[in-house]
Design a protein around this motif. Sequence first.
Motif, PDB file in Angstrom:
ATOM      1  N   SER A   1      -2.582  14.251   0.285  1.00 15.33           N
ATOM      2  CA  SER A   1      -3.193  13.335  -0.672  1.00 15.33           C
ATOM      3  C   SER A   1      -4.253  14.027  -1.530  1.00 15.33           C
ATOM      4  O   SER A   1      -4.432  13.688  -2.704  1.00 15.33           O
ATOM      5  N   ALA A   2      -4.959  14.999  -0.961  1.00 12.44           N
ATOM      6  CA  ALA A   2      -6.005  15.685  -1.716  1.00 12.44           C
ATOM      7  C   ALA A   2      -5.443  16.474  -2.900  1.00 12.44           C
ATOM      8  O   ALA A   2      -6.140  16.717  -3.883  1.00 12.44           O
TER       9      ALA A   2
ATOM     10  N   GLU B   1       1.257   7.650   5.522  1.00 10.22           N
ATOM     11  CA  GLU B   1       0.662   8.889   5.020  1.00 10.22           C
ATOM     12  C   GLU B   1       1.291  10.117   5.668  1.00 10.22           C
ATOM     13  O   GLU B   1       1.444  11.161   5.037  1.00 10.22           O
ATOM     14  N   GLU B   2       1.660   9.997   6.945  1.00  9.95           N
ATOM     15  CA  GLU B   2       2.306  11.116   7.636  1.00  9.95           C
ATOM     16  C   GLU B   2       3.713  11.364   7.086  1.00  9.95           C
ATOM     17  O   GLU B   2       4.166  12.507   6.976  1.00  9.95           O
TER      18      GLU B   2
ATOM     19  N   ASP C   1       0.855  -1.181   0.000  1.00  9.14           N
ATOM     20  CA  ASP C   1       0.000   0.000   0.000  1.00  9.14           C
ATOM     21  C   ASP C   1       0.892   1.232   0.000  1.00  9.14           C
ATOM     22  O   ASP C   1       1.994   1.216   0.561  1.00  9.14           O
ATOM     23  N   VAL C   2       0.424   2.286  -0.640  1.00  7.12           N
ATOM     24  CA  VAL C   2       1.235   3.491  -0.747  1.00  7.12           C
ATOM     25  C   VAL C   2       0.333   4.712  -0.602  1.00  7.12           C
ATOM     26  O   VAL C   2      -0.810   4.715  -1.087  1.00  7.12           O
ATOM     27  N   ALA C   3       0.832   5.720   0.080  1.00  6.57           N
ATOM     28  CA  ALA C   3       0.093   6.974   0.203  1.00  6.57           C
ATOM     29  C   ALA C   3      -0.093   7.587  -1.172  1.00  6.57           C
ATOM     30  O   ALA C   3       0.810   7.534  -2.006  1.00  6.57           O
TER      31      ALA C   3
END
Length: 321
Positions: free
Chosen positions: A95-96, A88-89, A47-49
């Motif tokens: 991300s948006a 994600e941090e 999984d990747v941000a």
Amino acid sequence: MLHLRLIVPADTTDEVVALLGSTVGTAHLVVLPGAARSPAGDVVMCDVAREAGDELIRDLRGLGLEKSGSITMENMELTLSDHADRAEEEAPGDSADAVLWEELTEATHEESTFSVTYVSFLALATMLAACGVMLDNAVLIVGAMAVGPEFGPLAGISTAIVQRAPRLVARSLWALIGGFVLAMILTAGFAWLMDAFGLFTDNMIDKPRPNTGFIWHPDWMSFVVAFLAGIAGTLSLTSAKSGALIGVAISVTTVPAAANAAVAFSYSDYQQTIGSGQQLLANLGGIVLAGTLTLLLQKGLWRIRRTQKPPASTPGASVGA
């Protein structure tokens, strides 16, 4: 978060795993040796941000993985994991604001295909708009706007210009111009047929139409509305909020203008034909210009945002956590 599934030749697996491990924003690394059969190789998943996804795909393509194996990436609606939260941090940017250029190029490529389905939707939308024009019915006009598929090629042109992809520009232009020309020819034939059955008359095109007369009276507001709609539509594509495209579709007068031009031409009302054509060009030009400028701005701002948030001291730490 995004889910990445790779088919990797066995002699390349260590290099790919090392790349994933050194990429900030990755988590949940899984290696399944020899699991792939066609093409043969290992299956590697992680999984990747979202904000790290575009750069990672570019690096994987740099290894030639799309030729020797495969790269599949999909959006994940829900991920409950401390490792994912840390990934994600760690990933720079938000991300948006992240744009997956490979995903955008692929999506616009598919939507910019001159196919039977595309032409059918565009022709049906134009015929529906023709009924709305002749009946001066705003509800039919809105319905026709929602059915029209023309935003795909328009987005394809903007994406191709920013990505410097001349083949996609040509493909999108062919779908846009060829689609509208064919749809307008079919709509003109539809108008003649409706006239033969007495359902359309020349009085309907000549009489005052308070609800739809604006279609063949373009002004600067036509361009402004198209420009704003182009920005909204582009943002909806790059942020995966496709629901906003419906609002974009019913705010611009591309399909109704094409319909009015076709019907007016069938009744030899060339003044309305020219006015409708100008309305169509103003809307198409405004959307393409807005889409191109929006993508360029997103690209520039993303580079700035990534430099403002320094990467974590241990890249890919969440993969091995």
